[in-house]
Design an enzyme around this catalytic site. Structure first.
Site, PDB file in Angstrom:
ATOM      1  N   GLY A  49       9.067  42.495  38.515  1.00  0.00           N
ATOM      2  CA  GLY A  49       7.932  41.615  38.734  1.00  0.00           C
ATOM      3  C   GLY A  49       6.609  42.354  38.841  1.00  0.00           C
ATOM      4  N   CYS A  50       6.641  43.650  38.647  1.00  0.00           N
ATOM      5  CA  CYS A  50       5.418  44.454  38.690  1.00  0.00           C
ATOM      6  C   CYS A  50       5.045  44.865  37.270  1.00  0.00           C
ATOM      7  CB  CYS A  50       5.625  45.703  39.544  1.00  0.00           C
ATOM      8  SG  CYS A  50       6.035  45.350  41.263  1.00  0.00           S
ATOM      9  N   ALA A  51       3.761  44.863  36.971  1.00  0.00           N
ATOM     10  CA  ALA A  51       3.300  45.258  35.639  1.00  0.00           C
ATOM     11  C   ALA A  51       3.577  46.740  35.394  1.00  0.00           C
ATOM     12  CB  ALA A  51       1.816  44.968  35.481  1.00  0.00           C
TER      13      ALA A  51
END
Length: 137
Positions: A49-51
């Protein structure tokens, strides 16, 4: 409810008016962290869920919660450092009681982080809360 270390960050931010200076301060917090051992950068510690790539490695001793982390993005590593100051050293129950979103709002970060960074921050907070909840049983 925040740790003394996080309260120090809040105090620092009260004296830093310019957002770019605050941004640099967050990055400096990340630079001051020890790097996470490459052996701990595994799928089990990776935060989805993190870029950017983010790893959180938790240690629970008794009921006390601590974690280390790392990222390939400097600002995200700084956010990890802020979360460390917010959570590390708390009991598992205290971790679950922290209003992380409210505490981070005290820093004025929410209006300046991109949507992707905000989503990543939420994902890191969720991982921390899930780990504490699972350890409590």
């Amino acid at each position: 409810m925040a740790t003394a270390a996080f309260e120090e960050i809040v105090e620092d931010f009260e004296f830093i008016e310019d957002w770019e200076d605050r941004y640099r301060h967050v990055i400096e917090q990340g630079k001051a962290m020890a790097p996470l051992d490459d052996a701990l950068k595994v799928p089990a510690t990776k935060v989805d869920g993190c870029a950017s790539q983010v790893w959180l490695h938790t240690q629970i001793e008794g009921q006390v919660f601590r974690f280390d982390g790392d990222s390939d993005a400097m600002i995200v590593k700084g956010l990890i450092a802020l979360l460390q100051k917010l959570y590390s050293g708390l009991t598992l129950a205290e971790v679950l009681a922290v209003d992380a979103r409210g505490e981070m709002e005290r820093l004025g970060l929410n209006e300046h982080l991109s949507a992707q960074r905000s989503n990543g921050l939420r994902a890191m907070i969720e991982r921390i809360r899930e780990t504490a909840a699972a350890a409590l049983g």
